[in-house]
Design a protein around this motif. Structure first.
Motif, short mmCIF file in Angstrom:
data_model
loop_
_atom_site.label_atom_id
_atom_site.label_comp_id
_atom_site.label_asym_id
_atom_site.label_seq_id
_atom_site.Cartn_x
_atom_site.Cartn_y
_atom_site.Cartn_z
N LYS A 5 -33.90 93.92 -81.05
CA LYS A 5 -33.21 95.13 -80.96
C LYS A 5 -33.76 94.87 -79.50
O LYS A 5 -35.35 94.95 -79.10
CB LYS A 5 -33.78 97.16 -81.03
CG LYS A 5 -32.96 96.69 -82.78
CD LYS A 5 -33.09 98.00 -82.58
CE LYS A 5 -31.76 98.31 -83.73
NZ LYS A 5 -30.72 98.48 -83.40
N ILE A 6 -33.17 95.46 -77.90
CA ILE A 6 -33.98 95.53 -76.64
C ILE A 6 -34.07 96.81 -75.92
O ILE A 6 -32.72 97.87 -76.61
CB ILE A 6 -33.59 94.58 -75.36
CG1 ILE A 6 -31.88 95.24 -75.97
CG2 ILE A 6 -33.40 93.43 -76.19
CD1 ILE A 6 -31.52 94.15 -74.78
N ASN A 7 -34.52 97.57 -75.10
CA ASN A 7 -33.91 98.81 -74.15
C ASN A 7 -33.87 97.92 -72.50
O ASN A 7 -34.14 97.38 -72.13
CB ASN A 7 -35.64 99.40 -73.90
CG ASN A 7 -36.35 99.99 -75.63
OD1 ASN A 7 -34.57 101.20 -75.91
ND2 ASN A 7 -37.35 99.63 -75.37
N LEU A 8 -32.42 99.12 -72.36
CA LEU A 8 -32.34 98.41 -71.13
C LEU A 8 -32.16 99.85 -70.70
O LEU A 8 -31.40 100.24 -70.20
CB LEU A 8 -30.76 97.19 -71.03
CG LEU A 8 -30.77 96.55 -72.07
CD1 LEU A 8 -29.33 96.07 -72.38
CD2 LEU A 8 -31.38 94.83 -70.54
N TYR A 35 -19.50 99.24 -81.16
CA TYR A 35 -18.75 97.98 -79.71
C TYR A 35 -19.92 96.83 -79.59
O TYR A 35 -20.99 96.91 -80.02
CB TYR A 35 -19.03 99.03 -78.94
CG TYR A 35 -18.18 100.31 -78.68
CD1 TYR A 35 -16.73 100.04 -78.98
CD2 TYR A 35 -18.59 101.56 -78.34
CE1 TYR A 35 -15.99 101.28 -78.69
CE2 TYR A 35 -17.82 102.48 -78.88
CZ TYR A 35 -16.48 102.43 -78.54
OH TYR A 35 -15.61 103.08 -78.71
N LEU A 36 -19.49 95.93 -79.45
CA LEU A 36 -19.98 94.78 -79.60
C LEU A 36 -19.41 93.84 -78.21
O LEU A 36 -18.40 93.84 -77.61
CB LEU A 36 -19.61 93.34 -80.73
CG LEU A 36 -20.31 92.08 -80.59
CD1 LEU A 36 -20.91 91.97 -81.66
CD2 LEU A 36 -18.86 90.82 -80.84
N GLY A 44 -19.69 94.53 -68.91
CA GLY A 44 -19.44 94.62 -70.61
C GLY A 44 -20.30 95.91 -71.12
O GLY A 44 -20.78 96.41 -72.12
N LEU A 45 -22.02 94.86 -70.57
CA LEU A 45 -22.69 95.44 -70.70
C LEU A 45 -22.97 97.17 -70.22
O LEU A 45 -23.56 98.30 -70.99
CB LEU A 45 -24.40 95.18 -70.23
CG LEU A 45 -24.83 93.57 -71.14
CD1 LEU A 45 -26.29 93.23 -70.18
CD2 LEU A 45 -25.66 94.58 -72.76
N ASP A 49 -23.88 102.48 -74.21
CA ASP A 49 -24.37 103.87 -73.89
C ASP A 49 -25.82 103.31 -74.41
O ASP A 49 -26.11 102.34 -75.70
CB ASP A 49 -24.65 104.49 -75.06
CG ASP A 49 -25.38 106.14 -75.12
OD1 ASP A 49 -26.32 105.74 -74.51
OD2 ASP A 49 -24.98 106.51 -76.29
N LEU A 50 -26.41 102.54 -72.95
CA LEU A 50 -27.66 102.34 -73.14
C LEU A 50 -29.45 103.35 -72.73
O LEU A 50 -30.30 102.85 -72.99
CB LEU A 50 -27.74 100.81 -71.77
CG LEU A 50 -26.78 100.42 -71.47
CD1 LEU A 50 -26.91 99.75 -70.40
CD2 LEU A 50 -26.81 99.88 -72.35
N SER A 51 -28.54 104.48 -73.56
CA SER A 51 -29.54 105.45 -73.42
C SER A 51 -30.41 105.01 -74.66
O SER A 51 -31.69 106.46 -74.39
CB SER A 51 -28.98 107.13 -73.54
OG SER A 51 -28.84 106.97 -74.57
#
Length: 78
Positions: A5-8, A35-36, A44-45, A49-51
């Motif tokens: 896992k990563i955080n963006l 979603y992939l 795409g990124l 949802d990057l929260s």
């Protein structure tokens, strides 16, 4: 395949991540919910949802995985 896992959290995090993914010869995917997207696709990124932390799948050998994890080590969610 290896997952982590990563955080963006910022635009710069996304740029750093996409740049690192683009330098890899193996496929890398990012999963958020159902979603992939291709990790090499900045558009795409930004559609995800990057929260929350997202899951990264590296489809390569151990050397590829180690190299990519090192490149994005500052983004890995612990």
């Amino acid at each position: 395949m290896t997952e982590f896992k990563i955080n963006l959290r910022s635009i710069n995090d996304v740029k750093t991540f996409v740049t690192a993914a683009s330098l890899m010869s193996c496929d890398i995917d990012v999963l958020s919910g159902r979603y992939l997207v291709d990790a090499k696709s900045i558009m795409g990124l930004f559609s995800l949802d990057l929260s929350r932390p997202v899951t990264v799948q590296v489809h390569g050998d151990a050397a590829d995985t180690d190299k990519f994890r090192e490149a994005v080590s500052g983004l890995i969610a612990e």
